[in-house]
Design a protein around this motif. Structure first.
Motif, PDB file in Angstrom:
ATOM      1  N   LEU A 287       0.760  -1.464   0.159  1.00  0.00           N
ATOM      2  CA  LEU A 287      -0.024   0.040   0.088  1.00  0.00           C
ATOM      3  C   LEU A 287       0.813   1.380   0.130  1.00  0.00           C
ATOM      4  O   LEU A 287       0.223   2.534   0.046  1.00  0.00           O
ATOM      5  N   ALA A 288       2.107   1.219  -0.189  1.00  0.00           N
ATOM      6  CA  ALA A 288       2.987   2.375  -0.211  1.00  0.00           C
ATOM      7  C   ALA A 288       3.151   2.955  -1.696  1.00  0.00           C
ATOM      8  O   ALA A 288       3.258   2.169  -2.405  1.00  0.00           O
ATOM      9  N   VAL A 289       3.208   4.126  -1.762  1.00  0.00           N
ATOM     10  CA  VAL A 289       3.162   4.962  -3.156  1.00  0.00           C
ATOM     11  C   VAL A 289       4.680   4.561  -3.730  1.00  0.00           C
ATOM     12  O   VAL A 289       5.918   5.228  -2.682  1.00  0.00           O
ATOM     13  N   PRO A 290       5.197   4.034  -4.725  1.00  0.00           N
ATOM     14  CA  PRO A 290       6.162   4.040  -5.023  1.00  0.00           C
ATOM     15  C   PRO A 290       7.123   5.410  -5.199  1.00  0.00           C
ATOM     16  O   PRO A 290       6.417   6.434  -5.746  1.00  0.00           O
ATOM     17  N   GLY A 291       8.151   5.298  -4.863  1.00  0.00           N
ATOM     18  CA  GLY A 291       8.957   6.784  -4.758  1.00  0.00           C
ATOM     19  C   GLY A 291       8.795   7.608  -3.504  1.00  0.00           C
ATOM     20  O   GLY A 291       9.548   8.578  -3.171  1.00  0.00           O
ATOM     21  N   HIS A 292       7.724   7.335  -2.656  1.00  0.00           N
ATOM     22  CA  HIS A 292       7.291   8.192  -1.740  1.00  0.00           C
ATOM     23  C   HIS A 292       6.884   7.137  -0.436  1.00  0.00           C
ATOM     24  O   HIS A 292       5.822   6.805  -0.125  1.00  0.00           O
ATOM     25  N   PRO A 293       7.933   6.484   0.147  1.00  0.00           N
ATOM     26  CA  PRO A 293       7.676   5.472   1.065  1.00  0.00           C
ATOM     27  C   PRO A 293       6.752   5.873   2.378  1.00  0.00           C
ATOM     28  O   PRO A 293       6.312   5.279   3.068  1.00  0.00           O
ATOM     29  N   ALA A 297      -1.679   4.557   0.460  1.00  0.00           N
ATOM     30  CA  ALA A 297      -3.153   4.768  -0.178  1.00  0.00           C
ATOM     31  C   ALA A 297      -3.783   3.483  -0.128  1.00  0.00           C
ATOM     32  O   ALA A 297      -3.434   2.239  -0.317  1.00  0.00           O
ATOM     33  N   LEU A 298      -5.024   3.595   0.162  1.00  0.00           N
ATOM     34  CA  LEU A 298      -5.801   2.454   0.034  1.00  0.00           C
ATOM     35  C   LEU A 298      -7.432   2.715  -0.354  1.00  0.00           C
ATOM     36  O   LEU A 298      -7.616   3.980  -0.518  1.00  0.00           O
ATOM     37  N   GLY A 299      -8.214   1.659  -0.489  1.00  0.00           N
ATOM     38  CA  GLY A 299      -9.509   2.014  -0.734  1.00  0.00           C
ATOM     39  C   GLY A 299      -9.769   2.270  -2.242  1.00  0.00           C
ATOM     40  O   GLY A 299      -9.193   1.893  -3.166  1.00  0.00           O
ATOM     41  N   ASP A 300     -11.165   3.189  -2.571  1.00  0.00           N
ATOM     42  CA  ASP A 300     -11.350   3.430  -3.968  1.00  0.00           C
ATOM     43  C   ASP A 300     -10.368   4.183  -4.809  1.00  0.00           C
ATOM     44  O   ASP A 300     -10.078   3.992  -5.922  1.00  0.00           O
ATOM     45  N   ALA A 301      -9.415   4.680  -4.053  1.00  0.00           N
ATOM     46  CA  ALA A 301      -8.471   5.866  -4.818  1.00  0.00           C
ATOM     47  C   ALA A 301      -7.171   5.269  -5.129  1.00  0.00           C
ATOM     48  O   ALA A 301      -6.431   5.745  -5.719  1.00  0.00           O
TER      49      ALA A 301
END
Length: 461
Positions: A287-293, A297-301
């Protein structure tokens, strides 16, 4: 300084992350930003619109569920990922800046509107509590005006209702409201109940394709037995003040168009400057954003890889996945702050349930097809269990019992005296900032408050 965690979104995912962090990081400064002070159980919105449930029954207070988390009433309109700052607009209209060490994005979704002439101006949505209550007021008003009118064309126009979208929201909205209007029409002395017509427009070849052909066909038969016109392989091409035009050339005179044809991720996601897939934020299985550990983010988005299915698939944007992703997100926030390894999200879908009102429902728990009363028992049992809060479960069950005994009350609450309740009034797609605008706002806005907006009290249980 305590570790600062900002959670964007007060839905089931955001609330569950906050509650778990309260236990795992008791000394942390956790802030949850949401324009609403409640968690909305979306699957029951059609029953609010149909009068089976009052609005408060499907909304759980955030301040009652949070213990040490600060609730920030506002909307996140931008994020400066480099400076680790969140730009918010308070419900008072004031712009505020929040600093964070970890950011959790669970802003949910909005109605997926298309470039159809007149849709935003004349269409009505079913994504928010306000939209559901506005729709109920509007539908009741149409029956009342039709009953009082002496113009046959006006009566027919006001008694025709069109729902676009053959997914779960559209099917449940059409099914539950059709039962309500059929019942209420018999109470109006001057109104012929046969005038009340519901149309369900679906561009695909079947209803709710995720449930399979058999249950989709069973649903169609139930609706058509009640008199609902199910238009498959048909789409909406235009809307104006008094009619809708369909792709097969028909023009239906109506004052009511309900748009439920899909959802889109919150506009904030597209303004972050990071990679997206079909509008959803690209994240890893952890659930981590690549390049920004430091961002999760989770859920519908979020386009979370579906490890249970494999083949590069991502988890569908359902409440079931969002709720189960929340503990993984919270645990990974804690692990990242403590320098430990993160764990991936993996979950097998437990099935889907659809309430068609009365004794009718279809369900597919653990890949078993159910219809009729067995499906209704499973459906309502699932909804009660999914709500989580005992008080909310009691309110919903009590109102179901009351409605079964006494029926619905055709009372308008007066929302339509000064507002139309249409899509254009409920969407906030123009509020969000580009990455450059967010950077300027974070740099030039109000003096940053460490982790929170000044003057916002901490919630109590």
């Amino acid at each position: 300084m305590p570790q600062r965690v900002v959670i964007v979104g007060g839905g089931f995912a955001g609330l569950a992350v906050a509650r778990r962090l309260e236990r795992r990081l008791p000394a942390a400064d956790v802030r949850l930003v949401s324009p609403d002070d409640y968690v909305l159980y979306l699957p029951l919105l059609p029953q609010v619109a149909a009068g089976l449930l009052p609005p408060v029954a499907v909304a759980t207070s955030l301040t009652r569920r949070l213990r040490r988390t600060t609730f920030v009433p506002g909307r996140v309109v931008g994020v400066d990922l480099d400076r680790r700052r969140v730009v918010t607009t308070s419900i008072t209209g004031r712009r505020e800046i929040l600093d964070y060490d970890r950011l959790v994005l669970a802003p949910g979704s909005i109605s997926a509107t298309m470039d159809i002439p007149g849709l935003r101006e004349y269409g009505r949505g079913m994504k928010t509590l306000a939209e559901a209550q506005f729709l109920r007021d509007h539908v009741l008003g149409q029956l009342e005006v039709a009953n009082a009118s002496d113009d046959p064309e006006e009566r027919a126009r006001r008694c025709r209702f069109v729902v676009v979208g053959g997914g779960y929201a559209g099917v449940e909205t059409a099914a539950n409201l059709q039962l309500m209007t059929s019942d209420l029409a018999r109470r109006f002395r001057r109104l012929d109940p046969s005038l009340v017509q519901w149309h369900l427009v679906q561009h695909g070849a079947q209803l709710m394709p995720e449930l399979g052909a058999r249950l989709g066909e069973d649903t169609r038969r139930v609706l058509e037995r009640r008199g609902v016109h199910v238009d498959l392989r048909t789409s909406l091409t235009a809307v104006d003040d008094g009619s809708v035009t369909l792709s097969d050339g028909r023009r239906l005179a109506t004052e009511t168009l309900v748009w439920t044809a899909g959802v889109a991720p919150n506009p904030l996601v597209s303004r972050l400057g990071t990679d997206t897939v079909k509008g959803r934020l690209v994240v890893g299985a952890d659930l981590a954003v690549p390049g920004h550990p430091e961002v999760f983010a989770l859920g519908d988005a979020a386009a979370v890889p579906d490890l249970a299915t494999g083949g590069g698939a991502v988890c569908p944007p359902t409440a079931q996945h969002a709720t189960r992703q929340a503990p993984i997100a919270a645990d990974n926030v804690v692990a990242s702050l403590q320098g430990r390894s993160l764990r991936p999200y993996r979950h097998h879908d437990l099935g889907l349930v659809v309430d068609l009102g009365g004794p009718d429902a279809v369900a597919k728990p653990l890949r078993v097809d159910l219809t009729g009363w067995p499906a209704q028992v499973v459906t309502r049992g699932y909804h009660l269990a999914a709500m989580g809060a005992p008080a909310a479960m009691a309110r919903v069950a009590g109102n179901w019992a009351l409605h079964a005994a006494a029926g619905s009350s055709p009372v308008r609450l007066g929302f339509l005296t000064s507002s139309s309740g249409r899509l254009a009034e409920f969407e906030h797609t123009d509020d969000y900032l580009t990455p450059e605008q967010a950077c300027r706002a974070a740099e030039e806005g109000d003096d940053p408050v460490p982790g929170a907006a000044a003057g916002v009290p901490t919630t109590s249980g």
